[in-house]
Design an enzyme around this catalytic site. Structure first.
Site, PDB file in Angstrom:
ATOM      1  N   ARG A 157       0.842  -1.192   0.000  1.00  0.00           N
ATOM      2  CA  ARG A 157       0.000   0.000   0.000  1.00  0.00           C
ATOM      3  C   ARG A 157       0.881   1.247   0.000  1.00  0.00           C
ATOM      4  O   ARG A 157       2.005   1.221   0.507  1.00  0.00           O
ATOM      5  CB  ARG A 157      -0.899   0.023   1.237  1.00  0.00           C
ATOM      6  CG  ARG A 157      -1.802  -1.192   1.390  1.00  0.00           C
ATOM      7  CD  ARG A 157      -2.572  -1.123   2.693  1.00  0.00           C
ATOM      8  NE  ARG A 157      -3.483  -2.258   2.862  1.00  0.00           N
ATOM      9  CZ  ARG A 157      -3.181  -3.373   3.519  1.00  0.00           C
ATOM     10  NH1 ARG A 157      -1.976  -3.501   4.073  1.00  0.00           N
ATOM     11  NH2 ARG A 157      -4.043  -4.367   3.627  1.00  0.00           N
ATOM     12  N   LYS A 181      -2.128  -2.323   7.969  1.00  0.00           N
ATOM     13  CA  LYS A 181      -3.321  -1.875   8.672  1.00  0.00           C
ATOM     14  C   LYS A 181      -3.361  -2.459  10.078  1.00  0.00           C
ATOM     15  O   LYS A 181      -2.974  -3.604  10.297  1.00  0.00           O
ATOM     16  CB  LYS A 181      -4.580  -2.291   7.895  1.00  0.00           C
ATOM     17  CG  LYS A 181      -4.796  -1.501   6.606  1.00  0.00           C
ATOM     18  CD  LYS A 181      -6.129  -1.847   5.988  1.00  0.00           C
ATOM     19  CE  LYS A 181      -6.413  -0.973   4.757  1.00  0.00           C
ATOM     20  NZ  LYS A 181      -7.714  -1.300   4.142  1.00  0.00           N
ATOM     21  N   HIS A 255      -2.454   2.400  -5.778  1.00  0.00           N
ATOM     22  CA  HIS A 255      -3.114   1.109  -5.584  1.00  0.00           C
ATOM     23  C   HIS A 255      -3.207   0.318  -6.885  1.00  0.00           C
ATOM     24  O   HIS A 255      -3.359  -0.908  -6.858  1.00  0.00           O
ATOM     25  CB  HIS A 255      -4.502   1.319  -4.981  1.00  0.00           C
ATOM     26  CG  HIS A 255      -4.716   0.570  -3.709  1.00  0.00           C
ATOM     27  ND1 HIS A 255      -3.909   0.737  -2.609  1.00  0.00           N
ATOM     28  CD2 HIS A 255      -5.631  -0.377  -3.362  1.00  0.00           C
ATOM     29  CE1 HIS A 255      -4.329  -0.067  -1.633  1.00  0.00           C
ATOM     30  NE2 HIS A 255      -5.370  -0.744  -2.068  1.00  0.00           N
ATOM     31  N   ARG A 258      -0.518  -2.171  -6.856  1.00  0.00           N
ATOM     32  CA  ARG A 258      -0.818  -3.270  -5.928  1.00  0.00           C
ATOM     33  C   ARG A 258      -1.804  -4.246  -6.570  1.00  0.00           C
ATOM     34  O   ARG A 258      -1.595  -5.457  -6.543  1.00  0.00           O
ATOM     35  CB  ARG A 258      -1.395  -2.678  -4.639  1.00  0.00           C
ATOM     36  CG  ARG A 258      -1.780  -3.683  -3.561  1.00  0.00           C
ATOM     37  CD  ARG A 258      -2.059  -2.910  -2.282  1.00  0.00           C
ATOM     38  NE  ARG A 258      -2.840  -3.639  -1.299  1.00  0.00           N
ATOM     39  CZ  ARG A 258      -2.335  -4.437  -0.377  1.00  0.00           C
ATOM     40  NH1 ARG A 258      -1.027  -4.652  -0.336  1.00  0.00           N
ATOM     41  NH2 ARG A 258      -3.104  -5.043   0.502  1.00  0.00           N
ATOM     42  N   HIS A 281      -3.649  -9.159   3.723  1.00  0.00           N
ATOM     43  CA  HIS A 281      -5.094  -9.190   3.890  1.00  0.00           C
ATOM     44  C   HIS A 281      -5.455 -10.069   5.082  1.00  0.00           C
ATOM     45  O   HIS A 281      -4.952 -11.191   5.209  1.00  0.00           O
ATOM     46  CB  HIS A 281      -5.785  -9.753   2.651  1.00  0.00           C
ATOM     47  CG  HIS A 281      -5.839  -8.793   1.506  1.00  0.00           C
ATOM     48  ND1 HIS A 281      -6.059  -9.194   0.199  1.00  0.00           N
ATOM     49  CD2 HIS A 281      -5.700  -7.441   1.456  1.00  0.00           C
ATOM     50  CE1 HIS A 281      -6.056  -8.137  -0.589  1.00  0.00           C
ATOM     51  NE2 HIS A 281      -5.842  -7.065   0.149  1.00  0.00           N
ATOM     52  N   TYR A 290      -9.075 -10.621  -6.756  1.00  0.00           N
ATOM     53  CA  TYR A 290      -8.091 -10.714  -7.836  1.00  0.00           C
ATOM     54  C   TYR A 290      -8.284 -11.953  -8.692  1.00  0.00           C
ATOM     55  O   TYR A 290      -7.855 -11.980  -9.843  1.00  0.00           O
ATOM     56  CB  TYR A 290      -6.681 -10.651  -7.248  1.00  0.00           C
ATOM     57  CG  TYR A 290      -6.439  -9.352  -6.537  1.00  0.00           C
ATOM     58  CD1 TYR A 290      -6.358  -8.153  -7.234  1.00  0.00           C
ATOM     59  CD2 TYR A 290      -6.360  -9.297  -5.152  1.00  0.00           C
ATOM     60  CE1 TYR A 290      -6.191  -6.946  -6.588  1.00  0.00           C
ATOM     61  CE2 TYR A 290      -6.185  -8.098  -4.488  1.00  0.00           C
ATOM     62  CZ  TYR A 290      -6.102  -6.924  -5.214  1.00  0.00           C
ATOM     63  OH  TYR A 290      -5.950  -5.742  -4.569  1.00  0.00           O
TER      64      TYR A 290
END
Length: 309
Positions: A157, A181, A255, A258, A281, A290
Site C-alpha cells: 500500500r 493496517k 493502488h 498493488r 489481507h 483478484y
C-alpha cells in the site's frame, strides 16, 4: 464512560481519538471517518441537534438521503453509512449513546467495479521510461523509479511505502519490513530490478535530497523534494502522472500497482493464500477479488482470440 447528554462533536472527537490511539486504525481510515462524521455534524448542527441523545436512526437516514440528493456516488454513501455505524457502535459500547441507532442503518452498496490492472507490457514500458529519466542521476527521477519498482514488486500500500525507513530494507535478502493496517508488521520480498533501483537511489539520489532537509535527517527510505519523509499525497501524484496516459478505466493511483502485482501473480500461478500473505489481507475473501480480475482478463483474451468465442 457515560457521555450521554454531552455534545455530539465531543463524542465524535473521542471516537476518532480512540480509533487512532487505542485501536490502532490507520491514519487513512481515521481520516475517512473524520471527513464523514464532520459532514454529519454539519448536518445535525443545521437542524439544531448538538447532543448525542438526539442522534436517532431517522436523523441518520435523513443525512444519507441528503447526501444522495447532493449527487454523491453510491460508493461514497455506502462509506458514510459504514463510518457512522462504526461511531454509533462505539458510542453504544462505551456508554456514550443510550443505544445503537446505526445498527439498522442501510445504504446502497457501492457499484461493483473490478480494480484497475495494467498489462505486464505496459508496466515494462512505464518502468523503462522511468529508468531512462533516472540514467542522468537526477535525484527525483532516481527516487520515482525506486518507488514504482518497489510498489509493483512488493504489492504494498502507498501508506506502507512512505512509512518505510532505510533500516527496514534488507538489501541482502531482498525483503522489506512494512507496517500494515492495524499496526500489523510483515516482511515482503522484492526482485532484482527493484533492488537495483533502490541501490541507485540510496547511492546517488537520496543523499542529494537529504542535504536539502532543514533539521534532523529523516530515517525514511523515500524523501520529498525538501528532504523530509515523502508523504502519501506526493507519492500519489508521482504515480498518477505516470498512469494518466495509459489506456484503461479506473483510478490512476498507487493502488493500481498493488492490484496489478496481485493479478499478475495469480496469472502466473501463485497460490491464493500466498498472495493473501504478501498483500497483508486479514481475510482470504478480500484477496479473492483478484481471482475475478484474472478470470475477467481470461474471458477477454478468449473472446478476442478464439475463433469460436
Amino acid at each position: 464512560m457515560d457521555g450521554r447528554g454531552g455534545s455530539l462533536g465531543g463524542a465524535v472527537s473521542a471516537f476518532l481519538s480512540d480509533a487512532l490511539h487505542v485501536r490502532g486504525l490507520s491514519e487513512q481510515t481515521v481520516r475517512a471517518y473524520r471527513g464523514d462524521l464532520e459532514d454529519l455534524l454539519r448536518f445535525t448542527e443545521a437542524r439544531g441537534l448538538d447532543v448525542v441523545q438526539g442522534l436517532s436512526l431517522e436523523v441518520l437516514r435523513d443525512w444519507l438521503w441528503a447526501s444522495n440528493e447532493r449527487g454523491l456516488a453510491r460508493s461514497s454513501i455506502a462509506r458514510r453509512s459504514s463510518s457512522v455505524r462504526a461511531f454509533t457502535r462505539w458510542g453504544s459500547e462505551n456508554g456514550v449513546l443510550p443505544n445503537d441507532p446505526g445498527v439498522r442503518l442501510r445504504a446502497p452498496k457501492g457499484a461493483s467495479h473490478l480494480p484497475r490492472v495494467v498489462s505486464a507490457d505496459q508496466v515494462r514500458e512505464l518502468l523503462d521510461g522511468l529508468a531512462g529519466r533516472a540514467s542522468g542521476d537526477d535525484p527525483v527521477a532516481l527516487r520515482d523509479l525506486a518507488l514504482v519498482e518497489l510498489l509493483y514488486a512488493a504489492a504494498i500500500r502507498v501508506s506502507e511505502l512512505v512509512g518505510i525507513d532505510v533500516t527496514a530494507v534488507d538489501r541482502g535478502r531482498l525483503t522489506v519490513r512494512v507496517l500494515g493496517k492495524g499496526g500489523k508488521e510483515r516482511v515482503v520480498p522484492f526482485g532484482v530490478p527493484a533492488q537495483d533501483a533502490i541501490e541507485a537511489w540510496l547511492a546517488r539520489g537520496r543523499p542529494a535530497l537529504a542535504a536539502r532537509a532543514a533539521g534532523t535527517a529523516s530515517p525514511a527510505l523515500f524523501l520529498g523534494d525538501r528532504g523530509g519523509r515523502l508523504g502519501v499525497r506526493s507519492a500519489y501524484r508521482v504515480v498518477a502522472r505516470l498512469l494518466q496516459d495509459l489506456p484503461g478505466e479506473g483510478p490512476s493511483g498507487p493502488h493500481t500497482f498493488r492490484h496489478t502485482a496481485a493479478t499478475h501473480l495469480l496469472d502466473g500461478g501463485a497460490d491464493l493464500r500466498a498472495v493473501q500473505e504478501l498483500l497483508g489481507h486479514a481475510s482470504l475473501g478480500t484477496t479473492q477479488i483478484y481471482t475475478h480480475v484474472s478470470s475477467a482478463r481470461l474471458r477477454e483474451v478468449y473472446r478476442t482470440a478464439h475463433p469460436r468465442a
